[in-house]
Design a protein around this motif. Sequence first.
Motif, PDB file in Angstrom:
ATOM      1  N   VAL A 113       0.881  -1.171   0.000  1.00 46.49           N
ATOM      2  CA  VAL A 113       0.000   0.000   0.000  1.00 46.49           C
ATOM      3  C   VAL A 113       0.920   1.222   0.000  1.00 46.49           C
ATOM      4  CG1 VAL A 113      -1.788   1.285   1.226  1.00 46.49           C
ATOM      5  CG2 VAL A 113      -1.875  -1.217   1.157  1.00 46.49           C
ATOM      6  N   THR A 114       0.700   2.101  -0.977  1.00 43.60           N
ATOM      7  CA  THR A 114       1.601   3.257  -1.140  1.00 43.60           C
ATOM      8  C   THR A 114       1.151   4.438  -0.279  1.00 43.60           C
ATOM      9  OG1 THR A 114       0.305   4.063  -3.014  1.00 43.60           O
ATOM     10  CG2 THR A 114       2.163   2.625  -3.516  1.00 43.60           C
ATOM     11  N   LYS A 115       2.122   5.269   0.094  1.00 48.33           N
ATOM     12  CA  LYS A 115       1.772   6.533   0.782  1.00 48.33           C
ATOM     13  C   LYS A 115       2.119   7.737  -0.092  1.00 48.33           C
ATOM     14  CE  LYS A 115       6.097   6.332   3.383  1.00 48.33           C
ATOM     15  NZ  LYS A 115       6.721   6.041   4.662  1.00 48.33           N
ATOM     16  N   HIS A 124      12.315   2.505  -9.572  1.00 49.17           N
ATOM     17  CA  HIS A 124      13.169   1.389  -9.133  1.00 49.17           C
ATOM     18  C   HIS A 124      12.760   0.984  -7.717  1.00 49.17           C
ATOM     19  CE1 HIS A 124      15.103   4.561  -6.903  1.00 49.17           C
ATOM     20  NE2 HIS A 124      15.284   5.214  -8.035  1.00 49.17           N
ATOM     21  N   ILE A 125      13.360  -0.100  -7.227  1.00 51.84           N
ATOM     22  CA  ILE A 125      12.903  -0.622  -5.939  1.00 51.84           C
ATOM     23  C   ILE A 125      13.141   0.378  -4.800  1.00 51.84           C
ATOM     24  CG2 ILE A 125      13.052  -3.053  -6.600  1.00 51.84           C
ATOM     25  CD1 ILE A 125      15.532  -3.346  -4.944  1.00 51.84           C
ATOM     26  N   GLY A 126      14.182   1.219  -4.920  1.00 50.90           N
ATOM     27  CA  GLY A 126      14.420   2.224  -3.870  1.00 50.90           C
ATOM     28  C   GLY A 126      13.254   3.198  -3.784  1.00 50.90           C
ATOM     29  N   ALA A 127      12.788   3.650  -4.966  1.00 49.43           N
ATOM     30  CA  ALA A 127      11.655   4.587  -4.992  1.00 49.43           C
ATOM     31  C   ALA A 127      10.401   3.905  -4.437  1.00 49.43           C
ATOM     32  CB  ALA A 127      11.420   5.066  -6.416  1.00 49.43           C
ATOM     33  N   VAL A 128      10.235   2.628  -4.772  1.00 51.38           N
ATOM     34  CA  VAL A 128       9.041   1.916  -4.292  1.00 51.38           C
ATOM     35  C   VAL A 128       9.081   1.787  -2.775  1.00 51.38           C
ATOM     36  CG1 VAL A 128       7.814  -0.299  -4.320  1.00 51.38           C
ATOM     37  CG2 VAL A 128       8.727   0.656  -6.455  1.00 51.38           C
ATOM     38  N   LEU A 129      10.232   1.397  -2.236  1.00 50.03           N
ATOM     39  CA  LEU A 129      10.315   1.230  -0.779  1.00 50.03           C
ATOM     40  C   LEU A 129      10.084   2.562  -0.073  1.00 50.03           C
ATOM     41  CD1 LEU A 129      13.268  -1.329  -0.563  1.00 50.03           C
ATOM     42  CD2 LEU A 129      10.814  -1.781  -0.305  1.00 50.03           C
ATOM     43  N   ALA A 130      10.615   3.645  -0.635  1.00 50.01           N
ATOM     44  CA  ALA A 130      10.422   4.979  -0.021  1.00 50.01           C
ATOM     45  C   ALA A 130       8.955   5.404  -0.064  1.00 50.01           C
ATOM     46  CB  ALA A 130      11.295   6.006  -0.737  1.00 50.01           C
ATOM     47  N   GLN A 171      -0.911  -8.850   9.309  1.00 46.00           N
ATOM     48  CA  GLN A 171      -0.441  -7.605   9.918  1.00 46.00           C
ATOM     49  C   GLN A 171       0.110  -6.674   8.856  1.00 46.00           C
ATOM     50  OE1 GLN A 171       2.417  -9.010  12.768  1.00 46.00           O
ATOM     51  NE2 GLN A 171       0.896 -10.441  13.535  1.00 46.00           N
ATOM     52  N   ALA A 172      -0.267  -5.398   8.951  1.00 42.90           N
ATOM     53  CA  ALA A 172       0.319  -4.396   8.069  1.00 42.90           C
ATOM     54  C   ALA A 172       1.650  -3.980   8.696  1.00 42.90           C
ATOM     55  CB  ALA A 172      -0.613  -3.202   7.956  1.00 42.90           C
ATOM     56  N   ALA A 173       2.743  -4.104   7.947  1.00 43.23           N
ATOM     57  CA  ALA A 173       4.063  -3.786   8.511  1.00 43.23           C
ATOM     58  C   ALA A 173       4.797  -2.802   7.605  1.00 43.23           C
ATOM     59  CB  ALA A 173       4.893  -5.062   8.642  1.00 43.23           C
ATOM     60  N   PRO A 174       5.467  -1.818   8.206  1.00 44.82           N
ATOM     61  CA  PRO A 174       6.298  -0.937   7.378  1.00 44.82           C
ATOM     62  C   PRO A 174       7.480  -1.729   6.815  1.00 44.82           C
ATOM     63  CG  PRO A 174       6.567  -0.425   9.712  1.00 44.82           C
ATOM     64  CD  PRO A 174       5.535  -1.499   9.625  1.00 44.82           C
ATOM     65  N   VAL A 175       8.014  -1.305   5.671  1.00 47.25           N
ATOM     66  CA  VAL A 175       9.082  -2.100   5.045  1.00 47.25           C
ATOM     67  C   VAL A 175      10.434  -1.926   5.736  1.00 47.25           C
ATOM     68  CG1 VAL A 175       8.063  -2.415   2.773  1.00 47.25           C
ATOM     69  CG2 VAL A 175       9.355  -0.326   3.255  1.00 47.25           C
ATOM     70  N   ALA A 176      10.614  -0.821   6.467  1.00 42.38           N
ATOM     71  CA  ALA A 176      11.890  -0.625   7.181  1.00 42.38           C
ATOM     72  C   ALA A 176      12.079  -1.792   8.142  1.00 42.38           C
ATOM     73  CB  ALA A 176      11.863   0.690   7.930  1.00 42.38           C
ATOM     74  N   GLY A 177      13.234  -2.434   8.079  1.00 39.66           N
ATOM     75  CA  GLY A 177      13.485  -3.549   8.987  1.00 39.66           C
ATOM     76  C   GLY A 177      13.052  -4.892   8.440  1.00 39.66           C
ATOM     77  N   LEU A 178      12.350  -4.908   7.301  1.00 36.78           N
ATOM     78  CA  LEU A 178      11.962  -6.191   6.691  1.00 36.78           C
ATOM     79  C   LEU A 178      12.823  -6.414   5.455  1.00 36.78           C
ATOM     80  CD1 LEU A 178       8.047  -6.186   6.404  1.00 36.78           C
ATOM     81  CD2 LEU A 178       9.437  -7.566   7.964  1.00 36.78           C
ATOM     82  N   ASP A 179      13.316  -7.630   5.276  1.00 36.56           N
ATOM     83  CA  ASP A 179      13.948  -7.969   4.001  1.00 36.56           C
ATOM     84  C   ASP A 179      12.911  -8.740   3.199  1.00 36.56           C
ATOM     85  OD1 ASP A 179      15.319  -8.836   1.844  1.00 36.56           O
ATOM     86  OD2 ASP A 179      17.022  -9.677   2.959  1.00 36.56           O
ATOM     87  N   ALA A 207       9.349  -5.532  -4.555  1.00 37.22           N
ATOM     88  CA  ALA A 207       9.211  -4.111  -4.921  1.00 37.22           C
ATOM     89  C   ALA A 207       9.502  -3.896  -6.403  1.00 37.22           C
ATOM     90  CB  ALA A 207      10.141  -3.251  -4.063  1.00 37.22           C
ATOM     91  N   ALA A 208      10.253  -4.817  -7.025  1.00 37.81           N
ATOM     92  CA  ALA A 208      10.541  -4.690  -8.457  1.00 37.81           C
ATOM     93  C   ALA A 208       9.258  -4.821  -9.280  1.00 37.81           C
ATOM     94  CB  ALA A 208      11.563  -5.735  -8.891  1.00 37.81           C
ATOM     95  N   ALA A 209       8.289  -5.604  -8.774  1.00 40.62           N
ATOM     96  CA  ALA A 209       7.016  -5.750  -9.493  1.00 40.62           C
ATOM     97  C   ALA A 209       6.235  -4.430  -9.452  1.00 40.62           C
ATOM     98  CB  ALA A 209       6.185  -6.877  -8.880  1.00 40.62           C
ATOM     99  N   ILE A 210       6.330  -3.724  -8.320  1.00 42.00           N
ATOM    100  CA  ILE A 210       5.623  -2.437  -8.203  1.00 42.00           C
ATOM    101  C   ILE A 210       6.304  -1.407  -9.106  1.00 42.00           C
ATOM    102  CG2 ILE A 210       4.762  -0.685  -6.583  1.00 42.00           C
ATOM    103  CD1 ILE A 210       3.811  -3.681  -6.066  1.00 42.00           C
ATOM    104  N   ALA A 211       7.655  -1.447  -9.142  1.00 45.39           N
ATOM    105  CA  ALA A 211       8.386  -0.539 -10.038  1.00 45.39           C
ATOM    106  C   ALA A 211       8.008  -0.819 -11.496  1.00 45.39           C
ATOM    107  CB  ALA A 211       9.897  -0.700  -9.824  1.00 45.39           C
ATOM    108  N   ALA A 212       7.896  -2.111 -11.838  1.00 41.67           N
ATOM    109  CA  ALA A 212       7.527  -2.471 -13.221  1.00 41.67           C
ATOM    110  C   ALA A 212       6.135  -1.933 -13.558  1.00 41.67           C
ATOM    111  CB  ALA A 212       7.578  -3.984 -13.399  1.00 41.67           C
ATOM    112  N   LEU A 213       5.214  -1.995 -12.586  1.00 43.78           N
ATOM    113  CA  LEU A 213       3.863  -1.447 -12.809  1.00 43.78           C
ATOM    114  C   LEU A 213       3.938   0.073 -13.019  1.00 43.78           C
ATOM    115  CD1 LEU A 213       0.735  -1.502 -12.774  1.00 43.78           C
ATOM    116  CD2 LEU A 213       0.852  -1.423 -10.272  1.00 43.78           C
ATOM    117  N   ALA A 214       4.734   0.764 -12.176  1.00 46.42           N
ATOM    118  CA  ALA A 214       4.864   2.227 -12.322  1.00 46.42           C
ATOM    119  C   ALA A 214       5.450   2.566 -13.699  1.00 46.42           C
ATOM    120  CB  ALA A 214       5.746   2.791 -11.209  1.00 46.42           C
ATOM    121  N   ASN A 215       6.415   1.766 -14.155  1.00 47.04           N
ATOM    122  CA  ASN A 215       7.022   2.034 -15.462  1.00 47.04           C
ATOM    123  C   ASN A 215       6.045   1.730 -16.598  1.00 47.04           C
ATOM    124  OD1 ASN A 215       9.419   2.980 -14.375  1.00 47.04           O
ATOM    125  ND2 ASN A 215      10.253   0.904 -14.151  1.00 47.04           N
TER     126      ASN A 215
END
Length: 262
Positions: A113-115, A124-130, A171-179, A207-215
């Motif tokens: 879920v994006t904010k 890219h995956i960095g943008a998706v995670l952010a 559980q909804a979890a933030p991505v920080a701290g999760l691999d 996250a690469a799948a979300i980046a691919a969707l954004a692209n």
Amino acid sequence: MTLSQQSIEQLAEHLENAELQAHEVVKITEAHPDMDWDDAYAIQAAILSRKLARGKRVVGLKAGLTSRGKMKQMGVETPVFGWLVDYFSVPDGGEIETARLIHPKVEPEIVFVTKRALKGPGCHIGAVLAATDFVMPGIEIIDSRYKDFKFDLKSVIADNCSSSRFVLGGQAAPVAGLDLRTLGVVLEKNGEPVAIGAGAAVLGHPAAAIAALANHLGARGEEIPAGTMILSGGVTEAVSVAAGDDVSLRIQSLGSVSTRFV
Ligand code: 0L1
Ligand code: MG
């Protein structure tokens, strides 16, 4: 594009009727072998327009065919993208009426879920995670409208990537701290594990799948808006289900979600 607007609208009606009446049809490339990718996504968009005109709402987006397991299962090589509308959503622990579906299968998904909005090209995956608010487990129920669940990529894109139902929970979890690559995923049917995987099965990192969707959307002048729920694609191959089956999904650190086919 090779198809006329009239053909696109007729094919959209044909595929949507198959979904709403729960009957199989032959894949549309049999009658339209020259249709191209833009035709396929135009038919998908025309199905959505029909639903919006009847008051349905988009509640999310999806990437599909993002894991080797799914690509191998369906004999294809490229991810595909689709939309999810309100009546596809089933509450955690809720029942799914099997008679309203054709030949359903379930697959385990890591749901984002994006904010913040995400826009390609160059996402890219960095943008998706952010831009991710949280991730959570989801079971997707896919139900190709094509005979014997057999299709080619253009036919399945037109059919909104077999989208049918989804169940979110856990559980909804933030991505920080999760691999997200090493999150273990266990899909159970009637208490038995039937598919096991880890997040990295989805394009190396979900996250690469979300980046691919954004692209993909960026190439069409569109973006993923803030607050969008997105299924990142089945981590494993999809598993057939029938009335009477209980399905549950556990994802490491994200809890579990379940549904029952009646
Ligand atoms: O969500 C998915 O991975 C479905 C993509 C379309 C192909 C299929 O029906 O398996
Ligand atoms: Mg899926």
